[in-house]
Enzyme design. Structure first.
Site, mmCIF file in Angstrom:
data_model
loop_
_atom_site.group_PDB
_atom_site.id
_atom_site.type_symbol
_atom_site.label_atom_id
_atom_site.label_comp_id
_atom_site.label_asym_id
_atom_site.label_seq_id
_atom_site.Cartn_x
_atom_site.Cartn_y
_atom_site.Cartn_z
ATOM 1 N N CYS A 1 36.251 36.055 43.974
ATOM 2 C CA CYS A 1 36.938 36.440 45.213
ATOM 3 C C CYS A 1 36.051 36.286 46.446
ATOM 4 C CB CYS A 1 37.449 37.866 45.093
ATOM 5 S SG CYS A 1 38.506 38.091 43.650
ATOM 6 N N CYS B 1 47.510 48.154 45.380
ATOM 7 C CA CYS B 1 46.829 46.954 44.881
ATOM 8 C C CYS B 1 47.339 45.773 45.701
ATOM 9 C CB CYS B 1 47.172 46.693 43.416
ATOM 10 S SG CYS B 1 47.025 48.122 42.339
ATOM 11 N N HIS C 1 46.274 37.644 48.347
ATOM 12 C CA HIS C 1 44.888 37.345 47.995
ATOM 13 C C HIS C 1 44.803 36.056 47.171
ATOM 14 C CE1 HIS C 1 40.781 37.809 46.879
ATOM 15 N NE2 HIS C 1 40.938 38.523 45.789
#
Lengths: 157, 377
Positions: B80, B197, B325
């Site tokens: 990430c 989340c 994301h």
């Protein structure tokens, strides 16, 4: 060689994590190692100290009683590998030797888990593999009250 | 060391785009960054392209759509923090004087469902430990016990970020959520609920860095004051760590290095992007970055300190919670937001007179990237 107790009790999820208990008088034990230079303890065992890089790591057995350092109840099926029930709980148990172990929790209603709770080691079924063999792993379960009075609380987390 | 500036930024919209290839998304981001920087393709000296899922030669394939100029192209996988790591490689190359202009790309088409983090040992995956929200849950359970932080505060992080995201045209979710919606969303791993989340997704971001001597649009100069990358330190395992040894963790050492490099501290920040892959991660990371004392992020959040219009706006872009994301693109999207803020181009989410900003990113199995940007002149 090596038939007997381990195979009767299933195949460990990973070799060398623990010795399963053969009977009630010899409970399962976790296998760790301690760095003879800096004293850090590692579970699972390893060949080089992650803290000081010494290669003199001495095998040791860990206490089977500890306290819940943290926990979570997982309500969603993990993305790979795991075949057990959902929900399930896992987290970290702190043992009196001064090491924290990542573990599944068992033997209670999952909503009863609390940080600081006295827990003890059991080796139980994780799942059955594609060939129907029982795979076992270490888990911790809350200690019954009368036992915890005798043996728990010997250290503070 | 040469002074390095951000010459241009570009993004695709983040979301889910069935039928779109990473090449399409990458092309979109790169051509926008080129236009923004007003720099010719042939002036780029090197490319660092972050991706985690698409296999070999991702940067080469994106570049080939525009032109083949023979420059070095390096594909970067750093989970990430991939995009932020590519940014830092550009920074290093220019600061060292190897190239005048470099291009950082981050692109991802992320598989649906919970992220399958393959960096875990196999037996730990067998035991079900590889649930990302659960590992943040283990950390936050301790935080709640130690500091009295509350589930409502984690929910408020989501509410704040989704409110900001409404104004970000590149965000996958441009829709507010209420506190009750977050608190009533499906439980994933106690105490983390679905809306605490971030959602994964698809997208690309690109940033062109330049030696300041080569910059045309001097009026828009944004200087890289610090670019730092760390990995995890001993004794800081997922939520637990060593009993006896208390080392500062990856974010704490990255922050220390970044502040030293930039010659400033957390009190100097006008706007900050904090890695909010889980709402609890914004809270714990912000405290480690020194944006407030340990244990005080929640109470300050309740007072509006980190809102747009608050003393220190955090995640004005809407964060990962709003953007989604796409792993390797996230770090560059965070830096792009700071660039827009320092150039006063953030429109409805603009922080007035923002002059110094910071982007913080983390990645599995233990990375942290921090970028501090300053407005020059």
């Amino acid at each position: 060689m090596g038939t007997s107790s381990i195979q009767k009790k299933g195949i460990p999820v990973k070799e060398g994590l623990f010795i399963p208990g053969k009977d009630p008088d010899s409970p399962p034990r976790l296998l760790a190692c301690r760095c003879s230079e800096c004293g850090e303890i590692f579970f699972p065992r390893r060949s080089i100290c992650q803290n000081c890089q010494a290669e003199s790591l001495e095998p040791m057995e860990l206490s089977s009683r500890g306290k819940i350092f943290s926990f979570t109840v997982v309500m969603q099926r993990p993305p790979s590998n795991y075949r057990g029930p959902v929900p399930f709980a896992f987290g970290w148990v702190e043992l009196p030797e001064g090491v924290r172990i990542e573990t599944l929790y068992t033997g209670c209603q999952l909503e009863d888990l609390r940080i600081g709770m006295d827990v003890e080691l059991v080796v139980e079924t994780l799942h059955h593999d594609d060939d129907g063999r029982e795979i076992v792993c270490h888990k911790f379960q809350p200690v019954q009250d009368d036992n915890s009075r005798n043996n728990g609380g010997a250290f503070s987390p | 060391m040469k002074t390095v500036a951000v010459a241009g930024v570009g993004m695709s919209k983040f979301g889910r785009f069935p039928g779109k290839d990473y090449r399409d998304l990458g092309y979109e981001a790169v051509t926008r960054a080129l236009g923004d920087a007003d720099i010719r393709w042939k002036d780029i000296g090197a490319i660092f392209c972050a991706n985690a899922h698409a296999g070999l030669g991702v940067g080469h394939n994106i570049a080939a759509q525009i032109g083949k100029t023979g420059i070095p192209i390096v594909n970067v996988e750093n989970a990430c923090s991939g995009g932020a790591s590519a940014f830092r490689l550009c920074y290093q190359s220019i600061a060292a004087g190897l190239y005048d202009i470099c291009l950082a790309i981050g692109v991802e088409i992320t598989p649906r469902g919970l992220l399958n983090d393959t960096s875990w040992p196999e037996y730990e995956r067998d035991m079900g430990f590889n649930v990302q929200p659960a590992n943040y849950a283990l950390e936050i359970q301790k935080h709640m016990e130690t500091y009295g932080s509350t589930v409502e505060q984690f929910a408020m992080v989501t509410v704040k970020n989704r409110r900001n995201g409404v104004f970000n045209p590149y965000a996958g979710f441009q829709k507010e959520v209420s506190l009750q919606e977050v608190l009533n969303s499906r439980m994933i791993a106690t105490p983390m609920r679905l809306l605490m989340c971030c959602a994964t997704g698809d997208g690309a971001a690109a940033i062109i860095l330049s030696n300041t001597a080569r910059l045309k649009a001097k009026s828009r100069k944004v200087i890289v004051a610090a670019s730092v990358l760390t990995s995890q330190t001993y004794g800081n395992k997922k939520g637990a760590g060593s009993v006896r040894i208390q080392n500062p963790d990856r974010t704490e050492i990255a922050a220390q290095q970044a502040y030293e490099m930039a010659g400033c501290g957390p009190q100097d920040m006008d706007v900050v992007e904090v890695y909010d892959t889980m709402s609890s991660a914004e809270l714990t990371s912000a405290e480690k970055l020194g944006l407030c004392e340990k244990g005080t992020y929640g109470p300050l959040l309740e007072k509006g300190t980190f809102d747009l219009g608050g003393r220190l706006p955090v995640n004005t872009s809407g964060g990962l919670m709003s953007r989604r994301h796409p792993l390797s693109a996230t770090g560059l999207a965070q830096i792009a937001e700071i660039v827009w803020q320092l150039r006063q181009e953030a429109k409805s989410r603009q922080v007035p007179n923002a002059r110094i900003g910071m982007a913080h990113c983390m990645g599995a199995p233990g990375n942290c990237a921090i970028t501090i940007l300053k407005k020059d002149g």
